[in-house]
Write a protein that holds these residues in place. Sequence first.
Motif, PDB file in Angstrom:
ATOM      1  N   PRO A  99     -33.859  -1.268  -8.192  1.00  0.00           N
ATOM      2  CA  PRO A  99     -33.502  -1.955  -9.446  1.00  0.00           C
ATOM      3  C   PRO A  99     -32.294  -2.871  -9.242  1.00  0.00           C
ATOM      4  CG  PRO A  99     -33.775   0.402  -9.777  1.00  0.00           C
ATOM      5  CD  PRO A  99     -33.758   0.190  -8.311  1.00  0.00           C
ATOM      6  N   PRO A 100     -32.093  -3.829 -10.157  1.00  0.00           N
ATOM      7  CA  PRO A 100     -30.925  -4.721 -10.066  1.00  0.00           C
ATOM      8  C   PRO A 100     -29.627  -3.919 -10.040  1.00  0.00           C
ATOM      9  CG  PRO A 100     -32.466  -5.493 -11.743  1.00  0.00           C
ATOM     10  CD  PRO A 100     -32.946  -4.148 -11.320  1.00  0.00           C
ATOM     11  N   LYS A 101     -28.677  -4.373  -9.251  1.00  0.00           N
ATOM     12  CA  LYS A 101     -27.423  -3.634  -9.084  1.00  0.00           C
ATOM     13  C   LYS A 101     -26.622  -3.528 -10.379  1.00  0.00           C
ATOM     14  CE  LYS A 101     -24.859  -7.686  -7.455  1.00  0.00           C
ATOM     15  NZ  LYS A 101     -24.061  -8.249  -6.337  1.00  0.00           N
ATOM     16  N   GLU A 102     -26.848  -4.495 -11.309  1.00  0.00           N
ATOM     17  CA  GLU A 102     -26.119  -4.459 -12.578  1.00  0.00           C
ATOM     18  C   GLU A 102     -26.368  -3.171 -13.351  1.00  0.00           C
ATOM     19  OE1 GLU A 102     -27.087  -8.859 -11.842  1.00  0.00           O
ATOM     20  OE2 GLU A 102     -28.011  -6.892 -11.500  1.00  0.00           O
ATOM     21  N   ARG A 103     -27.540  -2.575 -13.148  1.00  0.00           N
ATOM     22  CA  ARG A 103     -27.903  -1.379 -13.914  1.00  0.00           C
ATOM     23  C   ARG A 103     -27.002  -0.193 -13.581  1.00  0.00           C
ATOM     24  NH1 ARG A 103     -31.959   1.010 -12.863  1.00  0.00           N
ATOM     25  NH2 ARG A 103     -32.728   1.727 -14.861  1.00  0.00           N
ATOM     26  N   ARG A 104     -26.450  -0.185 -12.382  1.00  0.00           N
ATOM     27  CA  ARG A 104     -25.640   0.962 -11.957  1.00  0.00           C
ATOM     28  C   ARG A 104     -24.393   1.142 -12.824  1.00  0.00           C
ATOM     29  NH1 ARG A 104     -25.970   0.334  -5.327  1.00  0.00           N
ATOM     30  NH2 ARG A 104     -28.256   0.291  -5.203  1.00  0.00           N
ATOM     31  N   ASN A 105     -23.941   0.054 -13.425  1.00  0.00           N
ATOM     32  CA  ASN A 105     -22.779   0.135 -14.313  1.00  0.00           C
ATOM     33  C   ASN A 105     -23.167  -0.108 -15.763  1.00  0.00           C
ATOM     34  OD1 ASN A 105     -20.880   0.532 -12.162  1.00  0.00           O
ATOM     35  ND2 ASN A 105     -21.130  -1.641 -11.653  1.00  0.00           N
ATOM     36  N   GLY A 106     -24.459  -0.019 -16.037  1.00  0.00           N
ATOM     37  CA  GLY A 106     -24.947  -0.287 -17.383  1.00  0.00           C
ATOM     38  C   GLY A 106     -25.155   0.971 -18.191  1.00  0.00           C
ATOM     39  N   ARG A 107     -26.183   0.949 -18.988  1.00  0.00           N
ATOM     40  CA  ARG A 107     -26.465   2.012 -19.950  1.00  0.00           C
ATOM     41  C   ARG A 107     -26.507   3.399 -19.292  1.00  0.00           C
ATOM     42  NH1 ARG A 107     -29.037   0.795 -24.654  1.00  0.00           N
ATOM     43  NH2 ARG A 107     -30.233  -0.911 -23.738  1.00  0.00           N
ATOM     44  N   ASN A 108     -25.773   4.340 -19.878  1.00  0.00           N
ATOM     45  CA  ASN A 108     -25.813   5.763 -19.499  1.00  0.00           C
ATOM     46  C   ASN A 108     -25.375   6.039 -18.063  1.00  0.00           C
ATOM     47  OD1 ASN A 108     -26.784   6.515 -22.045  1.00  0.00           O
ATOM     48  ND2 ASN A 108     -28.906   6.183 -21.435  1.00  0.00           N
ATOM     49  N   ASN A 109     -24.649   5.110 -17.435  1.00  0.00           N
ATOM     50  CA  ASN A 109     -24.282   5.319 -16.027  1.00  0.00           C
ATOM     51  C   ASN A 109     -23.342   6.500 -15.819  1.00  0.00           C
ATOM     52  OD1 ASN A 109     -21.267   4.248 -15.547  1.00  0.00           O
ATOM     53  ND2 ASN A 109     -22.260   2.910 -17.038  1.00  0.00           N
ATOM     54  N   ASN A 110     -22.665   6.946 -16.900  1.00  0.00           N
ATOM     55  CA  ASN A 110     -21.752   8.085 -16.784  1.00  0.00           C
ATOM     56  C   ASN A 110     -22.442   9.414 -17.117  1.00  0.00           C
ATOM     57  OD1 ASN A 110     -21.994   7.239 -19.436  1.00  0.00           O
ATOM     58  ND2 ASN A 110     -20.002   8.053 -20.056  1.00  0.00           N
ATOM     59  N   ALA A 156     -32.104  -5.814 -15.564  1.00  0.00           N
ATOM     60  CA  ALA A 156     -30.667  -5.922 -15.267  1.00  0.00           C
ATOM     61  C   ALA A 156     -29.831  -5.829 -16.531  1.00  0.00           C
ATOM     62  CB  ALA A 156     -30.391  -7.230 -14.539  1.00  0.00           C
ATOM     63  N   GLU A 157     -30.356  -6.412 -17.628  1.00  0.00           N
ATOM     64  CA  GLU A 157     -29.566  -6.524 -18.856  1.00  0.00           C
ATOM     65  C   GLU A 157     -29.808  -5.393 -19.846  1.00  0.00           C
ATOM     66  OE1 GLU A 157     -33.469  -8.626 -19.476  1.00  0.00           O
ATOM     67  OE2 GLU A 157     -31.996  -8.409 -17.874  1.00  0.00           O
ATOM     68  N   GLY A 158     -30.715  -4.461 -19.526  1.00  0.00           N
ATOM     69  CA  GLY A 158     -30.987  -3.345 -20.429  1.00  0.00           C
ATOM     70  C   GLY A 158     -31.799  -3.725 -21.643  1.00  0.00           C
ATOM     71  N   ASN A 159     -32.782  -4.607 -21.448  1.00  0.00           N
ATOM     72  CA  ASN A 159     -33.640  -5.053 -22.550  1.00  0.00           C
ATOM     73  C   ASN A 159     -34.902  -4.200 -22.595  1.00  0.00           C
ATOM     74  OD1 ASN A 159     -35.044  -6.442 -24.523  1.00  0.00           O
ATOM     75  ND2 ASN A 159     -35.498  -8.215 -23.229  1.00  0.00           N
ATOM     76  N   ALA A 160     -34.772  -3.002 -23.153  1.00  0.00           N
ATOM     77  CA  ALA A 160     -35.880  -2.048 -23.129  1.00  0.00           C
ATOM     78  C   ALA A 160     -37.112  -2.568 -23.861  1.00  0.00           C
ATOM     79  CB  ALA A 160     -35.431  -0.713 -23.727  1.00  0.00           C
ATOM     80  N   TRP A 161     -36.924  -3.237 -24.997  1.00  0.00           N
ATOM     81  CA  TRP A 161     -38.072  -3.725 -25.764  1.00  0.00           C
ATOM     82  C   TRP A 161     -38.806  -4.829 -25.015  1.00  0.00           C
ATOM     83  CZ3 TRP A 161     -40.041  -0.834 -29.222  1.00  0.00           C
ATOM     84  CH2 TRP A 161     -39.261  -0.092 -30.111  1.00  0.00           C
ATOM     85  N   GLY A 162     -38.068  -5.665 -24.314  1.00  0.00           N
ATOM     86  CA  GLY A 162     -38.696  -6.806 -23.658  1.00  0.00           C
ATOM     87  C   GLY A 162     -39.214  -6.522 -22.266  1.00  0.00           C
ATOM     88  N   THR A 175     -39.250   1.961 -24.046  1.00  0.00           N
ATOM     89  CA  THR A 175     -38.228   3.006 -24.060  1.00  0.00           C
ATOM     90  C   THR A 175     -37.175   2.714 -22.993  1.00  0.00           C
ATOM     91  OG1 THR A 175     -39.503   4.389 -22.523  1.00  0.00           O
ATOM     92  CG2 THR A 175     -39.846   4.759 -24.877  1.00  0.00           C
ATOM     93  N   VAL A 176     -36.001   3.295 -23.158  1.00  0.00           N
ATOM     94  CA  VAL A 176     -34.921   3.080 -22.195  1.00  0.00           C
ATOM     95  C   VAL A 176     -35.316   3.576 -20.814  1.00  0.00           C
ATOM     96  CG1 VAL A 176     -32.590   3.846 -21.581  1.00  0.00           C
ATOM     97  CG2 VAL A 176     -33.064   3.065 -23.901  1.00  0.00           C
ATOM     98  N   ARG A 177     -35.956   4.721 -20.743  1.00  0.00           N
ATOM     99  CA  ARG A 177     -36.269   5.290 -19.433  1.00  0.00           C
ATOM    100  C   ARG A 177     -37.265   4.465 -18.639  1.00  0.00           C
ATOM    101  NH1 ARG A 177     -38.064   7.989 -23.700  1.00  0.00           N
ATOM    102  NH2 ARG A 177     -40.205   8.783 -23.825  1.00  0.00           N
ATOM    103  N   GLU A 178     -38.085   3.646 -19.306  1.00  0.00           N
ATOM    104  CA  GLU A 178     -39.008   2.766 -18.586  1.00  0.00           C
ATOM    105  C   GLU A 178     -38.416   1.381 -18.341  1.00  0.00           C
ATOM    106  OE1 GLU A 178     -41.675   3.751 -17.213  1.00  0.00           O
ATOM    107  OE2 GLU A 178     -42.039   5.665 -18.205  1.00  0.00           O
TER     108      GLU A 178
END
Length: 878
Positions: free
Chosen positions: A395-406, A43-49, A36-39
């Motif tokens: 978490p990796p800093k890339e996540r801060r501007n990734g999925r659902n950051n707004n 960095a790249e938003g690969n929820a399944w992997g 799931t996305v929440r788990e």
Amino acid sequence: MVKKNTEEQKRLDAHYSNREDWLHWGPYLSERQWGTVREDYSAEGNAWGYFTHDHARSRVYRWGEDGLAGFTDRYCNICFGLALWNGKDKILKERLYGLTGPEGNHGEDVKELYYYLENTPTHSYMKHLYKYPQKEFPYGELIKLNKNRTRQELEYELLDTGIFKKNEYFDIVTEYAKAGPEDMCIKISVTNRNSRAAELHVLPTLWVRNFWDFREMPFKPSITKTKTRKNPSVHIKHPYTGEYKFYFQKPDHLLFTENETNEEKLYLQPNDHPYKKDFFHNTVVKNDYRLSKKKQEGTKFAPHYKRKLKGGETVVFKLRLTKEEPKDAFDKNFDKVFEDRIRECAEFYDGIKSVENPEAKKIQRQAFAGLLWSKQYYNYEVEQWLKGDPKVSTPPKERRNGRNNNWRTLRNHDIHLMPDAWEYPWYAAWDSAFHCITMAYIDPDFAKKQLLLFTKEWYMAPNGQIPAYEWNFSDVNPPTQAFAALQIFKIERDSAGKSDIDFLKRIFNKLSLNFTWWVNQEDRKQNNVFQGGFLGLDNIGVFDRSSGIPGNAHLEQVDGTSWMALYCLNMLEISIKIALVDSSYEEMCTKYFGHFIFIAEALNKRSEEYEGIWDEKEGFFYDNLVFQDGTSQPIKVRSIVGMMSLVAVLHISQETLDRLPNFKYSVDWFRKYRMKNLKYMVIQEFSDESDLLLALVPKERLEILLQTMFDEKEFLSNQGIRSLSKIHEQTYTINIANISYDIKYEPAESESSMFGGNSNWRGPVWMPFNYLFTTALKEFRDYYGSALELEYPTGSGNIASLETIRKDLMSRLISIFQEDENGDRPVNALHKETYRDPHFKDLILFYEYFHGDNGRGIGASHQTGWTSLVANMIHEIY
């Protein structure tokens, strides 16, 4: 008809009057927390992997828990679920298995056989069936064969492996019966369906969610072995829930461990102790109990039973989780609790409406059960998720501007009716609205609270947008909340005799913010023709309508405009119902009436200044591409996108108008001074002393569209209305900016990779849209009566009333789940032989959508969420 005051209804009343908390415990344990996305902290938003099924048994979750046939308290502090081992698998069966999105040839797909048999609104009685193979579970075979199949091929399912053919499996029935709000009796009945003896390990598992590794707690929870005279038990001590006792019959072993990550296995880092989350797997599968004997407390516990069952034999395991301290947890009163709750369950559903047809009754009961079993705990706080927890690595800093950051204001910590508890274990805003419509028959208070939840400040964004779903909260789901609010209001009024105007006021006030967001965000040209992107319909277009519109154009969408017209009429109807008891809302009637007129005019008109999206020659509404130079190009796809124009309709009686003089004056002014400038009537044949019909399509276009809808060569199938016309068996191709795009009729699994996953809107039958169509037909029926009759089906020569047509449509949809003359249900078309077996015959799955030609189930196999709308149709027909 008013519901009877049954024992279950009394429990509901006690709960909602705050006398007893009957909903503290329920089937809220997620079926899938991994993937799931929440788990996902990648960095790249690969929820399944990032968090896989293989990791799930060894790695602690952050935002919830999952299990098999489980239950938990409403905040997922203490959890219970089954663990099983057939002596052959390489791992314990502790949670349901399925393929990730990339693994399946049609997206994510649970690969198990399980069925929701019974559930009551307070979860005073629940029954779940899981079919567990006696041979080694074919994990590798399922992955390999599905991964190698193309999109043009069927999914390879568990039944296709042949593992059930010789009845080499166990039926495992898990039942819960509440002796009180804090006293849960549990029975696990295991039956060997084979004629030969077979061995099974059963581990009814109790554990506490791990907070201590992520945040400070008053103290770490514990499960400790206790001494009792009669029944063995453990004592649970938890800072958030208080203390409980868990009783069980004498086991072969007592197993304790900690609900903590196995660092050594996953990350090659040394563990501080050997008792990790996966300890039971290593102990049971390797038959090594030496370490287990040294531990008598932990945060995860299971009494372990090893049984060899003769052919056809059933064994029963009894357990009890309670705040009480009974002298004998399993005396005759234990069995009586089950007897009483089973009887009361039947009385409750008969009290809603006694469905005499046994086949229809069976379908409706399982639909209600599936809806209730799909209640899941959902926790996701975006700001905390983005920055990580103080006690673990950042978490990796890339996540801060990734999925659902707004969406940093989003803080969800609630029970939700999930679309499908395994394949979609997260809410989707428009799905939830449909779920609540069915829930209104059995628990209208929950339905209202659930719908209002999306308008709370910790859900709705400050700008008024309602979050879509966790993969992208900013995606635009259709605005179904006002429609659902009205349906809930009417169902409760008709079935319980209660007209909850306060609920309508609360939802109306908050939805006014959301309506404004829609107007400001989705009407690009300010011409009352709306966009909205894919609007939940995934691959229904020739291209992805949410991004990258070809030719640097924008798309004027019939469904976007139709949804907004329906939204207007829903808000108008809500304001009317409120204004009848509170005149201060009468001005809002005029506001939404006027807004609807602007939308209806924009969609229908033709003039030198603007080319509308109604094709006069072909008699259909088409999406319209508008290029930067002002030119436009229609996309002539005949789909339910164009049919959506039919659902925006409202019949207002003369009596209602007379009780709202200011609103009536506004309508009359419009008729006298404004309507004469319109070529197409959006107010149907209105005079001073008559009812009022507001419809997005005028009567002559209504008749054309309905004849198209009822044409079996286009939209009408034996099991309802298709999502795409069958005329597109001949591929439709369009050239946009020198690039070719095409679409064809695909009645089953999607052959298109657009949007990935298993969703297909290019031909199959979808229950929610059929429900919208039958609801619209009711409005037209109420206005026209016998004055409007149509050929049905088109070309048959048979003339039918709108009511006859409406009922026939619902009957067609219900028939998906009914036995035909051969004893087969269309939903089971691929596995008819299996479902003729006596131990499968009465088991019904409510799929995501259905084959456009034969009605077989497709997509998520347990999407009782919006497919439970069939229960509403049974309520009307039988």
